[in-house]
Design a protein around this motif. Structure first.
Motif, PDB file in Angstrom:
ATOM      1  N   GLY A   1       0.820  -1.105   0.027  1.00  0.00           N
ATOM      2  CA  GLY A   1      -0.017  -0.081  -0.027  1.00  0.00           C
ATOM      3  C   GLY A   1       1.080   1.441   0.026  1.00  0.00           C
ATOM      4  O   GLY A   1       2.113   1.265   0.590  1.00  0.00           O
ATOM      5  N   ILE A   2       0.427   2.219  -0.370  1.00  0.00           N
ATOM      6  CA  ILE A   2       1.023   3.585  -0.788  1.00  0.00           C
ATOM      7  C   ILE A   2       0.883   4.341   0.660  1.00  0.00           C
ATOM      8  O   ILE A   2      -0.396   4.701   1.004  1.00  0.00           O
ATOM      9  CB  ILE A   2       0.486   4.594  -1.970  1.00  0.00           C
TER      10      ILE A   2
ATOM     11  N   ALA B   1      -2.663   7.045   4.180  1.00  0.00           N
ATOM     12  CA  ALA B   1      -2.645   6.733   3.053  1.00  0.00           C
ATOM     13  C   ALA B   1      -2.617   7.811   1.844  1.00  0.00           C
ATOM     14  O   ALA B   1      -3.045   8.806   2.132  1.00  0.00           O
ATOM     15  CB  ALA B   1      -3.994   6.004   2.857  1.00  0.00           C
TER      16      ALA B   1
ATOM     17  N   GLN C   1      -6.820   9.051  -3.474  1.00  0.00           N
ATOM     18  CA  GLN C   1      -7.290   8.359  -4.439  1.00  0.00           C
ATOM     19  C   GLN C   1      -6.578   8.231  -5.773  1.00  0.00           C
ATOM     20  O   GLN C   1      -6.566   7.128  -6.382  1.00  0.00           O
ATOM     21  CB  GLN C   1      -8.830   8.301  -4.549  1.00  0.00           C
TER      22      GLN C   1
ATOM     23  N   GLN D   1      -3.368   6.047  -5.547  1.00  0.00           N
ATOM     24  CA  GLN D   1      -3.852   4.922  -5.151  1.00  0.00           C
ATOM     25  C   GLN D   1      -4.400   4.158  -6.328  1.00  0.00           C
ATOM     26  O   GLN D   1      -3.642   2.892  -6.700  1.00  0.00           O
ATOM     27  CB  GLN D   1      -4.879   4.593  -4.071  1.00  0.00           C
ATOM     28  N   SER D   2      -5.191   4.655  -7.272  1.00  0.00           N
ATOM     29  CA  SER D   2      -5.678   4.033  -8.385  1.00  0.00           C
ATOM     30  C   SER D   2      -4.493   3.783  -9.757  1.00  0.00           C
ATOM     31  O   SER D   2      -4.351   2.764 -10.064  1.00  0.00           O
ATOM     32  CB  SER D   2      -6.631   4.996  -9.071  1.00  0.00           C
TER      33      SER D   2
ATOM     34  N   TRP E   1      -1.357   3.406  -8.505  1.00  0.00           N
ATOM     35  CA  TRP E   1      -0.381   2.235  -8.121  1.00  0.00           C
ATOM     36  C   TRP E   1      -1.069   0.828  -8.266  1.00  0.00           C
ATOM     37  O   TRP E   1      -0.391  -0.225  -8.594  1.00  0.00           O
ATOM     38  CB  TRP E   1      -0.140   2.688  -6.820  1.00  0.00           C
ATOM     39  N   LEU E   2      -2.303   0.881  -8.077  1.00  0.00           N
ATOM     40  CA  LEU E   2      -2.875  -0.343  -8.076  1.00  0.00           C
ATOM     41  C   LEU E   2      -2.886  -0.799  -9.683  1.00  0.00           C
ATOM     42  O   LEU E   2      -2.918  -2.007 -10.127  1.00  0.00           O
ATOM     43  CB  LEU E   2      -4.594  -0.405  -7.877  1.00  0.00           C
TER      44      LEU E   2
ATOM     45  N   ALA F   1      -1.779  -4.043  -2.656  1.00  0.00           N
ATOM     46  CA  ALA F   1      -1.957  -2.711  -2.422  1.00  0.00           C
ATOM     47  C   ALA F   1      -3.442  -2.283  -1.935  1.00  0.00           C
ATOM     48  O   ALA F   1      -3.679  -1.214  -1.839  1.00  0.00           O
ATOM     49  CB  ALA F   1      -1.378  -2.262  -3.826  1.00  0.00           C
ATOM     50  N   ASP F   2      -4.575  -3.427  -2.101  1.00  0.00           N
ATOM     51  CA  ASP F   2      -5.768  -2.984  -1.984  1.00  0.00           C
ATOM     52  C   ASP F   2      -6.530  -3.715  -0.693  1.00  0.00           C
ATOM     53  O   ASP F   2      -6.455  -4.942  -0.808  1.00  0.00           O
ATOM     54  CB  ASP F   2      -6.485  -3.133  -3.408  1.00  0.00           C
TER      55      ASP F   2
ATOM     56  N   TYR G   1      -3.582  -5.916   3.797  1.00  0.00           N
ATOM     57  CA  TYR G   1      -2.793  -5.882   2.510  1.00  0.00           C
ATOM     58  C   TYR G   1      -2.095  -7.389   2.647  1.00  0.00           C
ATOM     59  O   TYR G   1      -1.725  -7.880   3.760  1.00  0.00           O
ATOM     60  CB  TYR G   1      -1.486  -5.095   2.638  1.00  0.00           C
TER      61      TYR G   1
END
Length: 443
Positions: free
Chosen positions: A133-134, A141, A144, A147-148, A150-151, A172-173, A188
């Motif tokens: 996870g970032i 965290a 968004q 995060q998106s 990176w996923l 990561a989610d 995670y």
């Protein structure tokens, strides 16, 4: 005769059959164990940052230049910067040489992403990979958008090597429920070696490098180990996100102390060395180009010129040039802006404290601040006060409306009537003197 030939053929065929059977299960020939082939071993250790990227760029290029047949990355990292990991992933994806990740201890966060971009993964029995996870520098965290992105990168890395993207996404989610692998919803995913083999992320569990080479069929290959140069080790340390604001703060603090210190001493040396270390690390890591160095030199020259050129504009331009060179050298504009802000705050606090304790009577300030005073006590007056003129009589040589001129004892003086108009040629008398103001009255 024909029967004899037939017997010979049968015997030859039977002998050939026995030879084939005898060779089944025999050890693989030397050439099939990598004899004559070249393997490069490249370590990926400690935090993932741009200094590591620079090292991997050099090491992989050396492997290409030497004609390596395989590259093994020995990974032991807790993770690090996402942007650096992205650059490293692009580097790995563009390699035409087969690649293998050998996780000797941990490949977490950005480390797992790097491993997913290699063709094979082998793990030691205690190794782990995942937990990707970032997390921002303040421990929260990421937003968004980040995060998106990176996923998507994690899924893409897994798919590019034929792996099921579900598990990369779960790393990561935390919303993905994989309780059977120790990652229920809200956690995670971190894979141990057996789980990694089960989900086909790892090709096997090994105990050492020799077993990795054996599994790859490269036991007899020539092995070359890449080592970081001292300059690269220093650069990795100096480009660490924690070290950067410390360096800039020390530089600003040292230079501020030097302003209040007589002569040029240790504070100034420490400040300059800290600034040079910052640019040295970023230059070796490939972050600071010649443009940034040139802008820094221009800024320093302008700041020095400020001591000889009045107005302040030159100094402001110099300061802006130095800040611009710092921003150009950073791998992340937001992080570099924060580091500069911290350094500026340290400088301001130090300046306030030193000003209250020392003032500006010492150090460099004593050469650039005017201390001479034109006080009355030292014999200075703003103008000559001619009180001896009071009572003198003369003639108005111009009309007084109410100011004009008069002559007194052959001396022409600028005078002022008490308020009424006095015509030219009238006799007048000085009744009051206040600095340069001489008041007259008509007789």
């Amino acid at each position: 005769m024909p029967g004899k030939k037939r017997s010979i053929y049968i015997i030859l065929l039977f002998s050939l059959f026995l030879t084939v059977v005898a060779n089944v299960g025999q050890p693989v020939k030397a050439e099939e164990n990598g004899a004559g082939k070249l393997v490069h071993i490249i370590p990926i250790e400690n935090e993932v940052e741009r200094g590591l990227e620079a090292f991997l760029t050099r090491a992989t290029q050396e492997a290409i230049d030497e004609g390596a047949d395989h590259i093994v990355f020995e990974i032991n990292t807790p993770g690090g910067r996402v942007d650096a990991a992205g650059e490293i992933a692009g580097l790995l994806q563009n390699l035409d040489i087969p690649t293998t990740s050998f996780i000797v201890n941990q490949a977490l966060s950005a480390g797992s992403y790097i491993a997913l971009n290699t063709d094979n993964i082998y793990m030691e029995s205690q190794a782990t990979m995942g937990a990707s996870g970032i997390i921002t520098q303040d421990g929260n965290a990421a937003d968004q958008k980040a995060q998106s992105a990176w996923l998507a990168s994690m899924r893409s890395a897994a798919e590019s090597k034929g792996r099921d993207p579900l598990y990369a996404q779960a790393m990561a989610d935390p919303s993905i429920d994989l309780a059977e692998y120790g990652a229920p919803e809200g956690q995670y995913l971190t894979l141990d070696p057996h789980s990694a083999v089960e989900v086909e992320y790892a090709q096997g569990i090994v105990n050492n490098r020799a077993e990795v080479l054996h599994e790859l069929g490269l036991s007899n290959a020539t092995v070359v180990e890449a080592e970081t140069a001292l300059a690269e080790d220093v650069a990795r340390f100096l480009t660490n996100p924690v070290v950067i604001p410390i360096l800039l703060s020390v530089a600003s603090l040292g230079l501020i102390l030097e302003l209040f210190s007589p002569g040029f001493g240790i504070p100034g040396v420490v400040g300059i060395v800290s600034l040079l270390l910052f640019f040295y690390g970023h230059f070796i890591a490939g972050l600071a180009g010649t443009e940034a160095i040139a802008l820094l030199i221009i800024g320093i020259v302008l700041i020095i010129a400020e001591f000889f050129v009045p107005g302040g504009i030159v100094g402001v331009l110099g300061a802006l040039a130095v800040v611009g060179s710092l921003l150009m050298s950073g791998y992340d504009l937001g992080h570099m802006s924060m580091s500069i802000g911290i350094a500026f705050l340290v400088a301001v606090l130090a300046a306030v404290i030193l000003f209250r304790r020392i003032g500006m009577d010492k150090g460099l300030f004593r050469h650039i601040i005017l201390k001479d005073q034109t006080t009355t006590e030292q014999g200075y007056v703003s103008s000559r006060n001619r009180l001896e003129l009071i009572g003198l009589e003369g003639i108005a040589v111009t009309p007084l409306r109410p100011s004009g001129a008069g002559v007194f004892n052959d001396e022409r003086l600028d005078v002022l009537s008490e308020g009424s108009f006095i015509d030219k040629g009238k006799r007048i008398k000085i009744v009051k003197v206040e600095g340069v103001r001489i008041v007259v009255r008509e007789l």
